[in-house]
Design a protein around this motif. Structure first.
Motif, PDB file in Angstrom:
ATOM      1  N   MET A   1      14.683 -19.998 -10.007  1.00  0.00           N
ATOM      2  CA  MET A   1      15.255 -20.191 -11.329  1.00  0.00           C
ATOM      3  C   MET A   1      15.650 -21.642 -11.479  1.00  0.00           C
ATOM      4  SD  MET A   1      18.559 -17.992 -10.448  1.00  0.00           S
ATOM      5  CE  MET A   1      17.567 -16.756  -9.740  1.00  0.00           C
ATOM      6  N   CYS A   2      15.772 -22.037 -12.714  1.00  0.00           N
ATOM      7  CA  CYS A   2      16.164 -23.410 -12.974  1.00  0.00           C
ATOM      8  C   CYS A   2      17.102 -23.355 -14.168  1.00  0.00           C
ATOM      9  CB  CYS A   2      14.921 -24.238 -13.286  1.00  0.00           C
ATOM     10  SG  CYS A   2      15.349 -25.944 -13.554  1.00  0.00           S
ATOM     11  N   VAL A   3      18.287 -23.931 -13.995  1.00  0.00           N
ATOM     12  CA  VAL A   3      19.294 -23.881 -15.055  1.00  0.00           C
ATOM     13  C   VAL A   3      19.511 -25.306 -15.525  1.00  0.00           C
ATOM     14  CG1 VAL A   3      21.635 -23.166 -15.595  1.00  0.00           C
ATOM     15  CG2 VAL A   3      20.355 -21.964 -13.830  1.00  0.00           C
ATOM     16  N   TYR A   4      19.398 -25.543 -16.834  1.00  0.00           N
ATOM     17  CA  TYR A   4      19.639 -26.914 -17.303  1.00  0.00           C
ATOM     18  C   TYR A   4      20.189 -26.862 -18.717  1.00  0.00           C
ATOM     19  CZ  TYR A   4      15.018 -26.078 -19.320  1.00  0.00           C
ATOM     20  OH  TYR A   4      13.949 -25.542 -19.995  1.00  0.00           O
ATOM     21  N   LYS A   5      20.852 -27.944 -19.087  1.00  0.00           N
ATOM     22  CA  LYS A   5      21.428 -28.012 -20.433  1.00  0.00           C
ATOM     23  C   LYS A   5      20.301 -28.242 -21.423  1.00  0.00           C
ATOM     24  CE  LYS A   5      25.996 -29.821 -19.542  1.00  0.00           C
ATOM     25  NZ  LYS A   5      26.874 -30.953 -19.664  1.00  0.00           N
ATOM     26  N   VAL A   6      20.402 -27.590 -22.551  1.00  0.00           N
ATOM     27  CA  VAL A   6      19.393 -27.834 -23.583  1.00  0.00           C
ATOM     28  C   VAL A   6      19.983 -28.884 -24.523  1.00  0.00           C
ATOM     29  CG1 VAL A   6      17.686 -26.322 -24.607  1.00  0.00           C
ATOM     30  CG2 VAL A   6      19.730 -25.337 -23.721  1.00  0.00           C
ATOM     31  N   PRO A   7      19.244 -29.732 -25.166  1.00  0.00           N
ATOM     32  CA  PRO A   7      17.804 -29.948 -24.941  1.00  0.00           C
ATOM     33  C   PRO A   7      17.588 -30.904 -23.774  1.00  0.00           C
ATOM     34  CG  PRO A   7      18.636 -31.378 -26.665  1.00  0.00           C
ATOM     35  CD  PRO A   7      19.811 -30.572 -26.210  1.00  0.00           C
ATOM     36  N   LEU A   8      16.365 -30.859 -23.233  1.00  0.00           N
ATOM     37  CA  LEU A   8      16.022 -31.747 -22.114  1.00  0.00           C
ATOM     38  C   LEU A   8      15.746 -33.145 -22.657  1.00  0.00           C
ATOM     39  CD1 LEU A   8      13.554 -29.863 -19.801  1.00  0.00           C
ATOM     40  CD2 LEU A   8      15.642 -30.993 -19.140  1.00  0.00           C
ATOM     41  N   PRO A   9      15.958 -34.162 -21.830  1.00  0.00           N
ATOM     42  CA  PRO A   9      15.571 -35.511 -22.288  1.00  0.00           C
ATOM     43  C   PRO A   9      14.056 -35.572 -22.556  1.00  0.00           C
ATOM     44  CG  PRO A   9      16.399 -35.534 -20.005  1.00  0.00           C
ATOM     45  CD  PRO A   9      16.594 -34.157 -20.514  1.00  0.00           C
ATOM     46  N   ASP A  10      13.694 -36.417 -23.530  1.00  0.00           N
ATOM     47  CA  ASP A  10      12.292 -36.452 -23.974  1.00  0.00           C
ATOM     48  C   ASP A  10      11.307 -36.802 -22.880  1.00  0.00           C
ATOM     49  OD1 ASP A  10      13.028 -35.739 -26.369  1.00  0.00           O
ATOM     50  OD2 ASP A  10      13.014 -37.744 -27.288  1.00  0.00           O
ATOM     51  N   ASP A  11      11.703 -37.761 -22.005  1.00  0.00           N
ATOM     52  CA  ASP A  11      10.677 -38.286 -21.093  1.00  0.00           C
ATOM     53  C   ASP A  11      10.101 -37.189 -20.198  1.00  0.00           C
ATOM     54  OD1 ASP A  11      13.081 -38.006 -19.980  1.00  0.00           O
ATOM     55  OD2 ASP A  11      12.947 -39.736 -18.638  1.00  0.00           O
TER      56      ASP A  11
ATOM     57  N   THR B   1       9.565 -33.843 -21.163  1.00  0.00           N
ATOM     58  CA  THR B   1       8.631 -33.022 -21.939  1.00  0.00           C
ATOM     59  C   THR B   1       7.444 -33.835 -22.412  1.00  0.00           C
ATOM     60  OG1 THR B   1      10.137 -33.448 -23.746  1.00  0.00           O
ATOM     61  CG2 THR B   1      10.281 -31.299 -22.707  1.00  0.00           C
ATOM     62  N   LYS B   2       7.635 -35.164 -22.558  1.00  0.00           N
ATOM     63  CA  LYS B   2       6.530 -35.980 -23.083  1.00  0.00           C
ATOM     64  C   LYS B   2       5.548 -36.383 -21.974  1.00  0.00           C
ATOM     65  CE  LYS B   2       7.881 -36.826 -27.471  1.00  0.00           C
ATOM     66  NZ  LYS B   2       9.282 -36.558 -27.481  1.00  0.00           N
ATOM     67  N   GLU B   3       5.904 -36.091 -20.709  1.00  0.00           N
ATOM     68  CA  GLU B   3       5.082 -36.564 -19.593  1.00  0.00           C
ATOM     69  C   GLU B   3       3.672 -35.988 -19.687  1.00  0.00           C
ATOM     70  OE1 GLU B   3       5.714 -35.694 -15.138  1.00  0.00           O
ATOM     71  OE2 GLU B   3       7.329 -37.033 -15.733  1.00  0.00           O
TER      72      GLU B   3
ATOM     73  N   GLY C   1       0.407 -34.106 -19.060  1.00  0.00           N
ATOM     74  CA  GLY C   1       0.125 -32.866 -18.333  1.00  0.00           C
ATOM     75  C   GLY C   1       1.292 -31.893 -18.322  1.00  0.00           C
ATOM     76  N   TYR C   2       2.300 -32.117 -19.180  1.00  0.00           N
ATOM     77  CA  TYR C   2       3.433 -31.182 -19.212  1.00  0.00           C
ATOM     78  C   TYR C   2       2.994 -29.905 -19.900  1.00  0.00           C
ATOM     79  CZ  TYR C   2       8.004 -29.212 -20.409  1.00  0.00           C
ATOM     80  OH  TYR C   2       9.087 -28.387 -20.549  1.00  0.00           O
ATOM     81  N   ASP C   3       3.132 -28.771 -19.182  1.00  0.00           N
ATOM     82  CA  ASP C   3       2.706 -27.503 -19.764  1.00  0.00           C
ATOM     83  C   ASP C   3       3.941 -26.716 -20.168  1.00  0.00           C
ATOM     84  OD1 ASP C   3       1.820 -25.039 -20.393  1.00  0.00           O
ATOM     85  OD2 ASP C   3       0.648 -24.711 -18.566  1.00  0.00           O
ATOM     86  N   PRO C   4       4.173 -26.566 -21.491  1.00  0.00           N
ATOM     87  CA  PRO C   4       5.426 -25.930 -21.921  1.00  0.00           C
ATOM     88  C   PRO C   4       5.581 -24.507 -21.402  1.00  0.00           C
ATOM     89  CG  PRO C   4       3.944 -26.322 -23.785  1.00  0.00           C
ATOM     90  CD  PRO C   4       3.340 -27.014 -22.608  1.00  0.00           C
ATOM     91  N   THR C   5       4.469 -23.800 -21.147  1.00  0.00           N
ATOM     92  CA  THR C   5       4.633 -22.406 -20.695  1.00  0.00           C
ATOM     93  C   THR C   5       5.286 -22.366 -19.311  1.00  0.00           C
ATOM     94  OG1 THR C   5       2.417 -22.451 -19.804  1.00  0.00           O
ATOM     95  CG2 THR C   5       2.681 -21.449 -21.973  1.00  0.00           C
ATOM     96  N   PHE C   6       5.140 -23.423 -18.546  1.00  0.00           N
ATOM     97  CA  PHE C   6       5.735 -23.406 -17.213  1.00  0.00           C
ATOM     98  C   PHE C   6       7.104 -24.083 -17.183  1.00  0.00           C
ATOM     99  CE2 PHE C   6       1.281 -22.755 -15.906  1.00  0.00           C
ATOM    100  CZ  PHE C   6       1.481 -21.603 -15.151  1.00  0.00           C
ATOM    101  N   GLY C   7       7.494 -24.683 -18.292  1.00  0.00           N
ATOM    102  CA  GLY C   7       8.818 -25.284 -18.348  1.00  0.00           C
ATOM    103  C   GLY C   7       9.030 -26.257 -17.210  1.00  0.00           C
ATOM    104  N   MET C   8      10.111 -26.013 -16.437  1.00  0.00           N
ATOM    105  CA  MET C   8      10.434 -26.918 -15.339  1.00  0.00           C
ATOM    106  C   MET C   8       9.557 -26.655 -14.119  1.00  0.00           C
ATOM    107  SD  MET C   8      12.651 -28.748 -16.633  1.00  0.00           S
ATOM    108  CE  MET C   8      13.314 -29.708 -15.318  1.00  0.00           C
TER     109      MET C   8
END
Length: 1571
Positions: A1031-1041, A1043-1045, A1047-1054
């Motif tokens: 599991m991965c717990v983080y504050k929303v929203p994540l910093p842009d850099d 998610t913008k990287e 090959g970032y696949d949103p379905t896999f999140g972190m």
């Protein structure tokens, strides 16, 4: 005991009124029983008898059972039982004493007196469970005498004897004193509704005093008695006469129970008694022997222990909540402890000369004083050793102090009986509380006073006997606030001093005008009005009360006579009620200032709401509110109060935590308007429910919880049905998510959808985060669900992702790198403009770093370790060591191992040496750190800081120096070949790499609802399966850099870049090296082990290759198994013991989760070797070459590289590595290659920014073997490793051959040429000359039965012997281990041969042969064929030095020299046990391999082929048997020549005369007759 009905019948029939009990005492000890005579019809029997046991000391039995029984025609019943613990009445130490006791009274407790024919609590009288009522007192003494064991009658006597004893003096057990007990009931609430609403009253008893139902009496002050060497007894039993205690004017009559009163309803479960301002009191006069001193000493020790316990709990709480400096608190605790112990010494010392002290009192006092003095010293010493890093160990030691104090404080000789408080309803006894008399005993010295004396104490009443056990005992029968005072009647002037002030005393009419007369009730005129605010935020880790594995919890808060509930939250184990409960108009009696310091306690009970039936009890906790008086400000630091964790208990087990805060606010004259306003968001949807106000409730943030669902493993059956379609439900703080359904668990236990998420509001303070619950349910037909198991992740902390701070990140990286590689790079490279970091990987590097420790200038005391990464350190050691598998020292320099001789085992043994060396260094470093810390503590923290800076500034200088130093050594070391090594871990690989949970975690699922009988089930038994995921717990929203990287696949999140979890076929190659310290499995103390491997459906039993009679077998085998992950991922390697008959026994097994290893980023599929080679013993095992692995890692980690440049450089990210670029093939041809460079990067992959992590090196791991039948006990250890290769990749090469080395056949030929200076043993019969008949005997160690002797050199007068004799010793030898291998049967009954490995040692001995007696041993020499001194050239140069001073002599090895000739000394020990030289031998050793020996054969002794010439022995040889003529000739010719000639002549003459005389008559006759 007969009942009262019988008594009345008897009285009616016979007209007599006798005591209805016929008591006798039975004593049981070590399996023997003895009993006294029966005293007919007596409540106060007198025996004066002693019971004598004869028993060996110390006995195995630790306690003596003393029981008073009532003799009856049908069956005897126990009246009361007491156990004497021998450890408490004796002391085994060197200043100890044998068991001794009394004479002293012991109190016996049991069931209450009842008037039915069957007593349901009879076992309490037998000594089981806690007695609920006083039964009797018994005066007994005990002594031990040591008997004279030489008397045979004593040894055989096991009879228990009973004899009369002398009566003891009246005052032996103390002077009779009148004691006064006063009690006041301030509150009685939480009375169980089941009791019914009949009037309730409370009765207090001490001994039989105050017992109105069963009657009591005033003691007759009459004779008691004294002790002999056994037990003498006398007792007072409970009595049936209820005469009042005197009634003369002015003498007070005890009032032992409160007035009955009807209870009022509090809520669904409880009543309370409306005492309001009128508080009932009781008082009792009683008479006891005055032995308060015993209780005082116990109280002092108990108080020290209580203080210590409180301190330790504080320290543990600080560690748990990560508050700063827990070590300071621990030091404070130790200081308190030592001052407390010293205070005990001064107080206990005062009372040395009390008249009625028994021997046990004196001895116990002495030993307590010794122990506490010792403890004070230890505590002072410990205090100085408590540091941040030694904290945990020292905490354990302090826990031991606590146990010892508690043990010492328990007084074996009783004095005043305990006080019982009984709640009666309708004159029936319902529930009780038992209060030890020492806790309420008064003393003028503060430390000696009981901890609850003259204090208001909260007491919970419980059901008697068995009814109070288990779930029935969890409910409270009643909660009372009670005030008690017990002391001498003459000291009773301030017995009311501790009560809350503001009352008037109400007395009985008779005592109205007497000031000292105790009140029967207190009328409070002062009362304060308060408002209680209970901020119920949440509970966590509650019990699962429903079969679904969840509960529907609500909390009920009780304060004084009010109670309120929170709302019910469905289906959760961590309910966040977030609710404020307000109790208005709470009336408390007494002065305001007392309330502030000691408010009443609040009871919080947690229940599980069930749709039908009553709510289930889930636990209870207590809290004290923070009090604000009307004249105080509502402001920090005390207000608003902080949320705190309160531990919830269910019976004796912990059952979760409650996070809440409680404040008690005084309502002043201005009414409620003065109180701080209750401001909370008034959610209309929650109706009248108030939330916890803002200042108190934690600040919440929006968090996203991403869950990685990987799969489920090893699910057990649920209610006999197999799990087929499981699903995982995740819940945290009321929100949650469900995984996809696994359609067929058997076919594929992995989830189809990998990542899901939910959002939840969590507190900013991580310590307040609620736990996260993982539940696995099995979906059955018709939409039914069954819970399989659940897991609670109590802390989310390790799963929280914190986005890197831009500025910090930069520094962080730099620091990390400096640590790793910079230590090895030169200054020039550091200042490169491009920001590249060069890592030099030349093969010469190790020579630059010969030693990790570098001394600085002579004047500096600091020793600086250069920062070199771990692996470099290892390398260094390895390079430094070099040498063959063999011993270091001189010969390592001389020879280098032949490449063809080296095999995997050479590598392994070299690595083991390295591991030992590392362990030694670690120990040394730890010791050094400890010393350094010791000195620092003295210097204070400033010095510490300075020191650190000093070190920092020196390190770089040192770096340079280090480079320059070893240069001169270069040439000689350069040619030295080193063995490549692997890493030997002396633990499991998992322990080294954090269980391979770098991204895939394993959670154990525990069985759902915990039944009451399951409370003691072990954790193991409750495990019903495992959930793999993360599991991965983080504050929303994540910093842009992020998610913008690219090959970032949103379905896999972190969880970017995780592999697919589809089934995959893998070739698993298991290498088993050896096992050590196996648990013996056979009667002979050995085992016949073999390996069994199980993975999925594959089950390999290597039974044929068992190893006979070995506890340290070398297996050296590899097994290939094809498996499909995830179905077959748990590898079990077991070691079984082979048996000729019957089944084979499991010795132990180890389980390895291959799946976590396979998917780990540490790349545990195939270890990375230290060097890359394509042939020889160190061939690269992985089908992928280092360069391919590197490219793959770079691609997966999105790292720039690898860029191979000219001149042996490779760039990865911002790192440049350098290294060799050529490789030799089998024929010695050099080819260019990038593999060395790639490997250099892989070995330092942890230094690569972002993607780096330590890769598993080529290794051998050591795993403990466990046996399920003997849980927790290691049954041996197994050295092994596992390689895994996916089947869709190119196939790996053949497995490495690690089969145990076969010993090589050798033949050692030893020629004994001559001896010299052999000491002379024999005296000549005729001439007394000293001589010796010398022969030499020789053998190889382990082959004594094949010893060989030379012929005898007879009659050597000078100690010289000539032999020219050849021994021939064939043997099998393991070159690498330097051991001879011998196989032989242990005994004639052995089934097979056992293999032994022993060092190669040749023994030569010189003997003196005797004809008739045994031969005499003269001297010997043992030569270790691997290292023995070179023989001397001549006999003269041969000296004792060669044996005694081996270290300085050049050593040779026969395995390298092959042929050696010289002189060696024979030595033996003289009378003073000192070595002396007893002869010298000239010998020649010649070693040949079996093949060479066949080609050039040689005969034994002097025989063909290759015969030796006969020795040239001088004629003096005296060979009686071999050459008798020669000896005779010698005798005749030399010494006795003339003597013999004379004798011969004389004989001839005699013969002639005889013949003449014989023949003369005949001749004369002939002549005369003329015939």
């Amino acid at each position: 005991m007969n009942t009262s009905i019988m008594a009345n019948v008897k009285k009616a029939l016979i007209g007599e009124n006798k005591d209805l009990v016929d008591p006798y005492v039975q004593v049981a000890f070590a399996g023997q029983k003895g009993k006294t005579s029966i005293q007919k019809s007596s409540y106060e029997p007198l025996w004066n008898e002693q019971i004598i046991f004869t028993e060996m000391f110390p006995p195995l039995c630790k306690r003596i059972k003393v029981q008073i029984r009532d003799s009856d025609k049908v069956n005897d019943v126990a009246i009361g039982t007491h156990f004497i613990d021998l450890r408490k009445i004796s002391n085994e130490g060197d200043k100890g004493f044998l068991p001794t006791f009394g004479p002293a009274w012991v109190n016996m407790y049991g069931s209450t007196r009842n008037y039915t024919l069957m007593d349901e609590h009879q076992e309490l009288n037998e000594g089981l469970g806690e007695g609920v009522s006083f039964r009797a007192r018994l005066l007994l003494g005990l002594a031990v005498e040591i008997l004279d064991t030489t008397n045979p009658e004593i040894n055989s006597s096991t009879e228990v004897q009973v004899e009369q004893a002398t009566a003891v003096a009246d005052n032996c057990s103390g002077k009779m004193e009148e004691f006064f007990l006063f009690g006041a009931f301030l509150e009685a609430t939480m009375i169980d509704r089941k009791i019914g609403d009949k009037p309730i009253n409370f009765e207090v008893t001490i001994g039989n005093y105050g017992n109105q139902v069963d009657g009591s009496s005033k003691p007759l002050l009459r004779r008691k008695k004294e002790g002999g060497d056994g037990d003498e007894e006398e007792s007072e039993l409970l009595q049936n006469s209820s005469e009042d205690e005197g009634g003369e004017d002015g003498e007070l009559v005890s009032v032992s129970s409160s007035q009955p009163m009807k209870p009022l309803v509090t809520d669904r479960n409880y009543f309370h008694l409306p005492y309001l301002e009128k508080k009932p009191c009781i008082y009792i006069r009683s008479w006891w022997q005055d032995q308060r001193r015993r209780l005082y000493n116990a109280n002092i020790m108990d108080k020290i222990a209580d203080k210590l316990e409180e301190g330790l709990n504080d320290v543990q709480e600080m560690i748990k909540t990560e508050k700063p400096h827990p070590e300071r608190r621990l030091r404070g605790v130790l200081e308190e402890l030592s001052s407390g112990c010293l205070r005990f010494l001064t107080l206990a010392d005062n009372d040395q000369h009390h008249s009625s002290r028994t021997r046990l009192d004196r001895e116990r006092l002495k030993s307590c004083m010794r122990e506490l003095e010792n403890m004070a010293q230890q505590a002072t010493a410990l205090r100085s050793q408590v540091k941040r890093n030694t904290m945990k160990d020292k905490l354990k030691l302090v826990q031991n102090f606590l146990q010892k104090l508690r043990f010492l404080a328990d007084e074996p000789q009783h004095t005043i009986p305990d006080v019982f408080i009984w709640m009666m309803s309708n004159n029936k006894r319902i529930a009780y509380a038992r209060i030890p008399s020492k806790d309420i005993l008064y003393s003028i010295v503060d430390e000696e006073m009981g901890k609850d004396c003259a204090k208001v104490k909260t007491v919970f009443l419980k059901l008697p006997g068995k009814r109070g056990f288990g779930p029935a005992g969890w409910t409270v029968q009643a909660k009372m606030e009670i005030y008690l005072w017990l002391g001498l009647n003459k000291q009773r002037k301030d017995y009311l001093s501790g009560l809350p002030c503001g009352f008037e005393e109400k007395k009985v009419p008779r005592g109205q005008n007497l000031p000292s007369f105790p009140p029967i009730s207190l009328l409070y005129t002062k009362k304060q009005v308060f408002q209680l605010r209970a901020h119920m935020y949440q509970a966590r880790s509650l019990f699962a009360a429903d079969s679904s594995g969840l509960s529907d919890p609500f909390a009920r808060v009780f304060f004084i006579s009010q109670s309120q509930c929170t709302e019910v939250l469905n289906e959760t184990l961590c309910p966040t009620w977030d609710q404020l409960l307000v109790f208005d108009n709470v009336e408390l009696y007494g002065e305001a200032h007392e309330m502030r310091d000691d408010p009443p306690i609040i009871v919080i009970e947690i229940y599980d709401q069930d749709t039908v039936g009553k709510a289930d009890f889930m636990g209870r906790t207590f809290a004290k509110p923070v009090v604000k008086m009307s004249d105080e400000q509502y402001c920090p630091p005390r207000f608003p109060p902080q949320l705190e964790y309160y531990q919830i208990y269910r019976g004796n087990a912990t059952a979760g935590d409650l996070l809440a805060a409680f404040e008690l606010l005084q309502i002043g004259p201005g009414g409620k308007s003065d109180l701080p306003p209750i401001d909370g968001p008034t959610d209309m949807d929650r109706g009248p429910i108030l939330p916890v106000p803002l200042g108190i409730r934690p600040v919440l943030s929006r968090y996203r919880v991403e869950i990685l669902f990987w799969g489920l493993r090893d699910l057990k059956r649920v209610n006999l049905a197999q799990v087929d379609r499981p699903r995982v439900d995740i819940e945290c703080a009321g929100k949650g998510v469900q995984s996809a359904l696994i359609q067929n668990y058997k076919k594929n236990p992995n989830f189809s959808t990998l990542v899901k998420w939910f959002e939840v509001d969590l507190p900013e303070n991580e310590l307040l985060h609620p736990p996260l619950n993982i539940r696995v349910v099995d979906c059955r037909a018709f939409g039914r669900y069954t819970l399989v198991g659940s897991h609670t992740v109590s802390s989310l902390r390790k799963f929280i992702y914190r986005p890197p701070d831009k500025k910090a990140q930069h520094w962080n990286m730099a620091a990390k790198h400096l640590n790793g590689c910079l230590a090895m790079t030169s200054r020039a490279h550091r200042s490169r403009p491009t920001g590249e970091i060069v890592v030099n990987m030349e093969p010469e590097v190790p020579i630059k770093k010969m030693d990790t420790m570098v001394k600085l200038e002579a004047n500096s005391d600091a020793v600086v370790k250069v920062d070199v990464t771990e692996e470099e350190k290892e390398k260094k050691k390895k390079k430094k060591k070099g040498g063959g598998g063999g011993g270091g020292g001189e010969e390592a320099e001389e020879e280098e191992p032949d490449e063809s001789m080296l095999d995997w085992w050479s590598k392994y043994f070299a690595s083991i040496e390295t591991m030992k060396e590392q362990l030694r260094q670690q120990e040394a470093a730890a010791a050094e750190a400890e010393e350094k810390e010791e000195t620092e503590i003295g210097e204070g923290s400033k010095a510490q800081v300075k020191n650190k800076d000093k070190d920092k500034s020196k390190a770089p200088k040192d770096d340079k120096k280090k480079k320059q130093q070893p240069v001169p050594e270069l040439p000689e070391k350069k040619n030295k070949q080193k063995i490549d090594e692997l890493k030997v871990f002396n633990k499991e690989l998992e322990a080294e790499f954090d269980n391979f949970e770098d991204w895939l975690h394993t959670f154990n699922l525990l069985r759902g609802k915990i039944g009451d009988n399951d409370d003691n089930a072990t954790e193991e038994e409750r495990i019903v399966g495992r959930f793999k995921g993360s599991m991965c717990v983080y504050k929303v929203p994540l910093p842009d850099d992020i998610t913008k990287e690219a090959g970032y696949d949103p379905t896999f999140g972190m969880f970017q870049g995780i592999p697919s979890n589809d089934p995959i076929n893998v070739l698993v190659r298991v290498y088993i090296v050896r096992a050590t310290d196996l648990h013996p499995a056979d009667i002979n103390g050995k085992a016949d082990p073999y390996i069994a491997i199980k993975l999925g459906k594959t089950d390999i039993k290597d039974k044929e290759n068992y190893i006979s009679k070995q506890l340290n077998p070398v297996f050296g085998k590899s097994f290939d198994i094809e498996a499909t992950f995830p179905m077959e991922s748990m590898l079990t390697v077991a070691v079984y013991d082979w048996d000729l008959v019957g089944t084979d026994d499991l010795i132990g097994e180890t389980k390895i989760d291959l799946e976590n290893r396979f998917y780990s980023k540490h790349r545990a599929t195939c270890g990375v070797s230290q060097t890359y080679s394509i042939h020889g013993y160190n061939t690269w095992r992985d089908p992928m070459k280092p360069s391919q692995i590197l490219s793959k890692l770079c691609k997966e980690g999105k790292v720039d590289g690898p860029h191979f440049g000219p001149g042996g450089r490779v760039k990865v990210a911002n790192r440049v590595f350098t290294g060799p670029t050529e490789i030799e093939d089998e024929n010695g041809q050099k080819k260019p290659t990038d593999e060395h460079l790639a490997l250099a990067v892989l070995r330092h992959w942890e230094d690569i920014p972002r993607a780096g992590c330590r890769l598993v090196p080529e290794h051998v791991e050591t795993r403990p073997l466990l046996n399920p039948d003997k849980p927790g006990i290691e049954q041996g250890r197994l050295e092994m490793w596992v390689d895994m290769f996916p089947m869709d990749m190119p196939a790996p090469g053949p497995a490495i051959d690690i089969s145990p080395r076969k010993p090589k056949k050798y033949e050692l030929r030893v020629i004994v040429w001559n001896t010299d200076e052999v000491i002379l043993e024999d005296d000549d019969y005729f001439t007394g000359e000293k001589s010796s008949d010398i022969f030499v005997r020789g053998w190889l160690k382990g082959q004594q039965e094949d010893k060989q002797d030379t012929d005898v050199h007879y009659h050597s007068l000078t100690g010289e012997g000539n032999f020219n004799w050849r021994y021939i010793f064939p043997f099998d030898y393991l070159m690498a281990e330097e051991k001879i291998v011998i196989s032989k049967k242990e005994s004639m009954f052995s089934w097979d041969e056992t293999e032994y490995k022993i060092p190669a040692r040749l023994t030569l001995q010189v003997w003196d042969a005797d004809h008739f007696s045994a031969d005499d041993f003269l001297g010997a020499i043992e030569l270790d064929l691997n290292r023995f001194p070179r023989g001397a050239k001549t006999s003269k140069q041969c000296s004792l030095e060669m044996v005694t001073n081996e270290a300085e002599l050049p050593m040779i090895s026969i395995f390298k020299q092959k042929r050696v000739k010289g002189w060696w000394p024979f030595v033996a020990r003289d009378e003073n046990d000192e070595l002396e030289i007893t002869g010298k031998v000239e010998a020649e050793l010649h070693l040949l391999t079996a093949e060479e020996a066949e080609k050039s054969p040689a005969g034994l002794a002097r025989n063909e082929p290759d015969p030796l010439e006969k020795p040239n022995r001088p004629d003096t040889s005296f060979i009686w048997f071999l050459n008798p003529l020669k000896s005779i000739k010698y005798l005749i010719c030399t010494r006795y020549k003339w003597l013999i000639i004379k004798i011969v002549l004389a004989l001839l003459l005699l013969i002639m005369v005889a013949l003449f005389l014989y023949s003369m008559p005949g001749y004369m006759v002939k002549k005369l007759l003329g015939a």
